[in-house]
Write a protein that holds these residues in place. Structure first.
Motif, PDB file in Angstrom:
ATOM      1  N   LEU A 152       0.844  -1.189   0.000  1.00 19.66           N
ATOM      2  CA  LEU A 152       0.000   0.000   0.000  1.00 19.66           C
ATOM      3  C   LEU A 152       0.880   1.240   0.000  1.00 19.66           C
ATOM      4  CD1 LEU A 152      -2.828  -0.972   2.480  1.00 19.66           C
ATOM      5  CD2 LEU A 152      -2.517  -1.585   0.104  1.00 19.66           C
ATOM      6  N   LYS A 153       0.264   2.364  -0.329  1.00 19.64           N
ATOM      7  CA  LYS A 153       1.048   3.598  -0.463  1.00 19.64           C
ATOM      8  C   LYS A 153       0.295   4.745   0.197  1.00 19.64           C
ATOM      9  CE  LYS A 153       3.352   6.238  -4.087  1.00 19.64           C
ATOM     10  NZ  LYS A 153       3.593   6.295  -5.545  1.00 19.64           N
ATOM     11  N   ILE A 154       0.997   5.534   0.976  1.00 16.40           N
ATOM     12  CA  ILE A 154       0.365   6.687   1.620  1.00 16.40           C
ATOM     13  C   ILE A 154       0.484   7.889   0.687  1.00 16.40           C
ATOM     14  CG2 ILE A 154       0.533   8.280   3.563  1.00 16.40           C
ATOM     15  CD1 ILE A 154       1.550   5.887   5.235  1.00 16.40           C
ATOM     16  N   THR A 155      -0.638   8.542   0.449  1.00  8.20           N
ATOM     17  CA  THR A 155      -0.621   9.691  -0.463  1.00  8.20           C
ATOM     18  C   THR A 155      -0.437  10.996   0.315  1.00  8.20           C
ATOM     19  OG1 THR A 155      -2.957  10.232  -0.350  1.00  8.20           O
ATOM     20  CG2 THR A 155      -2.323   8.467  -1.873  1.00  8.20           C
ATOM     21  N   ASN A 198       7.227   1.260   3.560  1.00  5.61           N
ATOM     22  CA  ASN A 198       8.295   0.510   2.894  1.00  5.61           C
ATOM     23  C   ASN A 198       7.635  -0.662   2.167  1.00  5.61           C
ATOM     24  OD1 ASN A 198      10.305  -1.251   2.155  1.00  5.61           O
ATOM     25  ND2 ASN A 198      11.439  -1.097   4.086  1.00  5.61           N
ATOM     26  N   PRO A 199       7.596  -0.631   0.833  1.00  8.38           N
ATOM     27  CA  PRO A 199       6.883  -1.685   0.104  1.00  8.38           C
ATOM     28  C   PRO A 199       7.478  -3.065   0.311  1.00  8.38           C
ATOM     29  CG  PRO A 199       8.139  -0.292  -1.412  1.00  8.38           C
ATOM     30  CD  PRO A 199       8.221   0.357  -0.062  1.00  8.38           C
ATOM     31  N   ALA A 248       6.411  -1.492   8.730  1.00  6.35           N
ATOM     32  CA  ALA A 248       6.590  -1.007   7.358  1.00  6.35           C
ATOM     33  C   ALA A 248       6.349   0.495   7.240  1.00  6.35           C
ATOM     34  CB  ALA A 248       5.628  -1.746   6.420  1.00  6.35           C
ATOM     35  N   ILE A 249       5.789   1.098   8.284  1.00  4.64           N
ATOM     36  CA  ILE A 249       5.416   2.517   8.201  1.00  4.64           C
ATOM     37  C   ILE A 249       6.387   3.352   9.024  1.00  4.64           C
ATOM     38  CG2 ILE A 249       3.591   4.211   8.645  1.00  4.64           C
ATOM     39  CD1 ILE A 249       1.571   1.916   8.395  1.00  4.64           C
ATOM     40  N   PRO A 301      -4.009   3.961  -0.729  1.00  2.89           N
ATOM     41  CA  PRO A 301      -4.426   3.002  -1.753  1.00  2.89           C
ATOM     42  C   PRO A 301      -3.299   2.011  -2.033  1.00  2.89           C
ATOM     43  CG  PRO A 301      -3.687   5.003  -2.779  1.00  2.89           C
ATOM     44  CD  PRO A 301      -3.575   5.232  -1.294  1.00  2.89           C
ATOM     45  N   GLN A 302      -3.600   0.999  -2.843  1.00  5.10           N
ATOM     46  CA  GLN A 302      -2.541   0.090  -3.258  1.00  5.10           C
ATOM     47  C   GLN A 302      -1.574   0.838  -4.171  1.00  5.10           C
ATOM     48  OE1 GLN A 302      -4.996  -3.072  -4.869  1.00  5.10           O
ATOM     49  NE2 GLN A 302      -4.369  -4.375  -3.191  1.00  5.10           N
ATOM     50  N   ASP A 303      -0.313   0.463  -4.071  1.00  7.32           N
ATOM     51  CA  ASP A 303       0.728   1.107  -4.862  1.00  7.32           C
ATOM     52  C   ASP A 303       0.755   0.450  -6.251  1.00  7.32           C
ATOM     53  OD1 ASP A 303       2.978   2.115  -6.037  1.00  7.32           O
ATOM     54  OD2 ASP A 303       4.298   1.766  -4.309  1.00  7.32           O
ATOM     55  N   PRO A 304       0.340   1.171  -7.297  1.00  4.03           N
ATOM     56  CA  PRO A 304       0.299   0.563  -8.626  1.00  4.03           C
ATOM     57  C   PRO A 304       1.673   0.151  -9.144  1.00  4.03           C
ATOM     58  CG  PRO A 304      -0.102   2.927  -8.756  1.00  4.03           C
ATOM     59  CD  PRO A 304      -0.063   2.577  -7.300  1.00  4.03           C
TER      60      PRO A 304
END
Ligand code: SF4
Ligand code: SF4
Length: 101
Positions: A3-6, A34-35, A23-24, A76-79
């Protein structure tokens, strides 16, 4: 998928301690994930804990702006990190073995 923080993150500090994989962390301006450590909480919880707890995703939908809930979430999920459930489990197992060594 990690996931990715915007940049909608309001630095409320809620998600960091909730992550079972550490991971955060705080980035230069907002929190970041951290993916390589994000498993979408697989193996620990039924749902991604950061998404569940993030207050920014609790903004009610505006009937005049019919957008999905996903667009209101700041995690959201990190594309750029498309991962299958199998890959997320492999990451979980790898992180667990790191802990025990
Ligand atoms: Fe951590 Fe889970 Fe959020 Fe990934 S989905 S950053 S593992 S709390
Ligand atoms: Fe940012 Fe959401 Fe984490 Fe709070 S819970 S620090 S708003 S990403």
């Amino acid at each position: 998928m990690a996931l990715k923080i915007t940049d909608e993150c309001i630095n409320c500090d809620v998600c960091e301690p909730a992550c079972p994989n550490q991971a955060i962390s705080m980035g230069e301006e907002i929190y970041q994930i951290n993916p390589d450590r994000c498993t979408e909480c697989i193996g620990h919880f039924d749902e991604p804990q950061c998404q569940v707890l993030c207050p920014v995703s609790c903004i009610p939908q505006d009937p005049d702006r019919p957008e999905t809930v996903e667009l209101f979430s700041c995690i959201p999920q990190d594309p750029d990190r498309p991962e299958t459930v199998e890959l997320l489990w492999a990451k979980f197992i790898s992180l667990q073995s790191d802990k025990s060594s």
